[in-house]
Design an enzyme around this catalytic site. Structure first.
Site, PDB file in Angstrom:
ATOM      1  CB  CYS A  87     -60.770 -40.384 -17.493  1.00  0.00           C
ATOM      2  SG  CYS A  87     -59.078 -40.459 -18.042  1.00  0.00           S
ATOM      3  CB  CYS A 113     -58.411 -45.141 -24.049  1.00  0.00           C
ATOM      4  SG  CYS A 113     -58.382 -43.366 -24.319  1.00  0.00           S
TER       5      CYS A 113
HETATM    6  N1  DGL Z   1     -59.770 -40.328 -21.342  1.00  0.00           N
HETATM    7  C1  DGL Z   1     -58.530 -41.018 -21.161  1.00  0.00           C
HETATM    8  C2  DGL Z   1     -58.778 -42.513 -20.869  1.00  0.00           C
HETATM    9  O1  DGL Z   1     -59.895 -43.003 -20.945  1.00  0.00           O
HETATM   10  C3  DGL Z   1     -57.557 -40.861 -22.297  1.00  0.00           C
HETATM   11  C4  DGL Z   1     -57.212 -39.462 -22.709  1.00  0.00           C
HETATM   12  C5  DGL Z   1     -55.955 -38.888 -22.096  1.00  0.00           C
HETATM   13  O2  DGL Z   1     -54.851 -39.402 -22.343  1.00  0.00           O
HETATM   14  O3  DGL Z   1     -56.129 -37.923 -21.393  1.00  0.00           O
HETATM   15  O4  DGL Z   1     -57.851 -43.208 -20.539  1.00  0.00           O
END
Ligand code: DGL
Length: 227
Positions: A70, A181
């Site tokens: 993430c 993201c």
């Molecule tokens: N997986 C998160 C990222 O790569 C985005 C998803 C979320 O907002 O939880 O920033």
């Protein structure tokens, strides 16, 4: 070797698949925090606390390496985990390799599309400027995309409406767009289509932090495990 991936939500699957393509022989497992996702609107403290709880759990399950797939968790927690909470453990994120790719690609002006929390952290700009402070980095928060992509919506009409708004904030002289993201590679085609509609040209180079991390993982492993 067991590599455990962590993401707030489904986007971690995209990152793990990128690693699998590069390293098919390594055992990989993904864990997600569905209960508390999305992280993108949360505060620094919340993101750190939630991520710390998961990383502790993964270490207790014999992870040799934990990868914060993430972006939001990486920018908020990685450095702190590496230096203060879990020193001596193997914890990686997805934010340094793409910054190295930007410098290696000789880009001078890049834009980053990311969650609200990632943009608020200003860490993407910092990461690039540690390597080269002459590179212009602009960041746009795209808070609406992740909840839609989680529902399986990746194009017209909902995604298109949001992308028209976010992508029209960019300037045409950018050379690369960072998909900051884990979910955004899933709407790569829609980004290309809306970019064409807005600017009548192909998108600038798209940089995917998950892919860049997967490409550089082999050399990291060589340094840590094979010496
Ligand atoms: N997986 C998160 C990222 O790569 C985005 C998803 C979320 O907002 O939880 O920033």
């Amino acid at each position: 070797m067991l590599v455990w991936f962590f993401d707030s939500w489904l986007g971690g699957q995209v990152v793990m698949e990128a690693f699998r393509r590069e390293h098919p022989d390594i055992e990989m497992i993904l864990e997600m925090d569905r209960e508390n996702a999305p992280y993108g609107h949360r505060s620094w403290d919340e993101i750190r606390a939630l991520t710390e709880r998961w990383v502790t759990r993964l270490h207790n399950r014999w992870a040799d390496v934990v990868i914060l797939a993430c972006n939001t968790a990486s920018v908020h927690a990685l450095r702190w985990f590496q230096t203060e909470i879990f020193p001596g453990r193997h914890i990686l994120g997805v934010t340094v390799p793409w910054a190295e790719a930007v410098v290696a690609g000789w880009y001078h002006r890049i834009w980053v599309l990311a969650t609200d929390a990632t943009v608020r952290s200003r860490m993407y700009k910092e990461r690039v400027h540690i390597l080269d402070d002459s590179i212009i980095v602009e960041e746009i928060a795209a808070p609406g995309l992740v909840p839609l992509i989680e529902q399986g919506i990746t194009e017209w009409p909902e995604i298109d409406i949001l992308l028209r708004d976010y992508l029209s904030q960019f300037s045409l002289d950018i050379e690369a767009l960072v998909l900051g993201c884990t979910h955004y590679p899933l709407i790569r085609d829609s980004i290309g289509r809306i970019w064409m509609e807005l600017y009548n040209q192909k998108t600038p180079d798209l940089i995917d932090p998950g892919e860049e991390s997967a490409k550089r993982f082999g050399s990291w492993m060589g340094r840590k495990f094979l010496q």
